[in-house]
Design an enzyme around this catalytic site. Structure first.
Site, PDB file in Angstrom:
ATOM      1  CG  HIS A  11      -8.527  -3.214  -2.594  1.00  0.00           C
ATOM      2  ND1 HIS A  11      -9.453  -2.458  -3.302  1.00  0.00           N
ATOM      3  CD2 HIS A  11      -8.338  -2.568  -1.414  1.00  0.00           C
ATOM      4  CE1 HIS A  11      -9.772  -1.392  -2.591  1.00  0.00           C
ATOM      5  NE2 HIS A  11      -9.123  -1.438  -1.429  1.00  0.00           N
ATOM      6  CG  HIS A  20      -6.753  -2.985   3.013  1.00  0.00           C
ATOM      7  ND1 HIS A  20      -6.093  -1.789   2.862  1.00  0.00           N
ATOM      8  CD2 HIS A  20      -7.969  -2.813   2.430  1.00  0.00           C
ATOM      9  CE1 HIS A  20      -6.876  -0.923   2.229  1.00  0.00           C
ATOM     10  NE2 HIS A  20      -8.027  -1.523   1.953  1.00  0.00           N
ATOM     11  CD  GLN A  47     -14.822  -0.477  -2.688  1.00  0.00           C
ATOM     12  OE1 GLN A  47     -16.010  -0.686  -2.414  1.00  0.00           O
ATOM     13  NE2 GLN A  47     -14.187  -1.118  -3.631  1.00  0.00           N
ATOM     14  CG  ASN A  93     -12.547  -0.775   3.541  1.00  0.00           C
ATOM     15  OD1 ASN A  93     -13.017  -1.103   4.637  1.00  0.00           O
ATOM     16  ND2 ASN A  93     -11.345  -0.264   3.418  1.00  0.00           N
ATOM     17  CG  ASP A 108      -2.074   0.965   1.091  1.00  0.00           C
ATOM     18  OD1 ASP A 108      -3.226   0.512   0.963  1.00  0.00           O
ATOM     19  OD2 ASP A 108      -1.813   2.200   1.109  1.00  0.00           O
ATOM     20  CB  ILE A 109       0.781   4.277  -2.118  1.00  0.00           C
ATOM     21  CG1 ILE A 109       1.858   5.188  -2.645  1.00  0.00           C
ATOM     22  CG2 ILE A 109      -0.499   5.036  -1.797  1.00  0.00           C
ATOM     23  CD1 ILE A 109       1.535   5.772  -4.018  1.00  0.00           C
TER      24      ILE A 109
END
Ligand code: 5GP
Length: 125
Positions: A105, A107, A99, A92, A34-35
């Site tokens: 996706h 996490h 979301q 989410n 994750d960024i």
């Protein structure tokens, strides 16, 4: 639920138009860091097919693709060394879950004690 929109950032990552810090990839699944990590380990795992969220993924994807996806979530967490001390997976769906990227996706979060199920905030009642 709105139709899948190919103009989302994860669609561009899957197609190689935007870079990511890749953790795993196969024919059906891609995983990357994750960024904006919320924990020491924060990896996103995506099916490559065009699904907006868990809702349509679980409903519309072939059963073998769904099974493969969840097995890979487990394998990636294991490969990241999280299985012994524990980790959390989050998906989410929609507005109440905040979301932000409308390509399904999950996490994977770990590497520290994660605390309560939902971060303490004024809405948490
Ligand atoms: P959501 O809120 O939709 O469940 O989570 C979306 C996640 O995608 C967020 O944690 C956010 O930090 C991450 N994210 C958004 N844009 C990018 C990006 O361009 N690259 C990566 N690696 N992660 C992103």
């Amino acid at each position: 639920m709105p139709a899948y929109n190919q103009d989302n950032i994860f669609h561009k990552i899957i197609n190689g138009h935007i870079d990511c810090d890749k953790v795993y990839e196969d024919e059906h699944v891609i995983a990357f860091n994750d960024i904006q990590p919320a924990a020491p380990v924060h990896v996103l795992v995506l099916p490559k097919g065009e699904y907006c969220s868990l809702d349509d993924f679980a409903n519309d994807a072939p059963a073998d693709v769904v099974a493969h996806f969840f097995k890979k979530v487990r394998d990636i967490a294991n490969d990241l060394g999280l299985s012994e001390e524990g980790y959390r997976v989050i998906a989410n769906h929609g507005a109440n879950a905040s979301q932000t990227v409308h390509h399904f996706h999950m996490h994977i979060l770990g590497g520290r004690l994660l605390g309560g199920l939902i971060a303490g905030d004024a809405l948490n009642r």
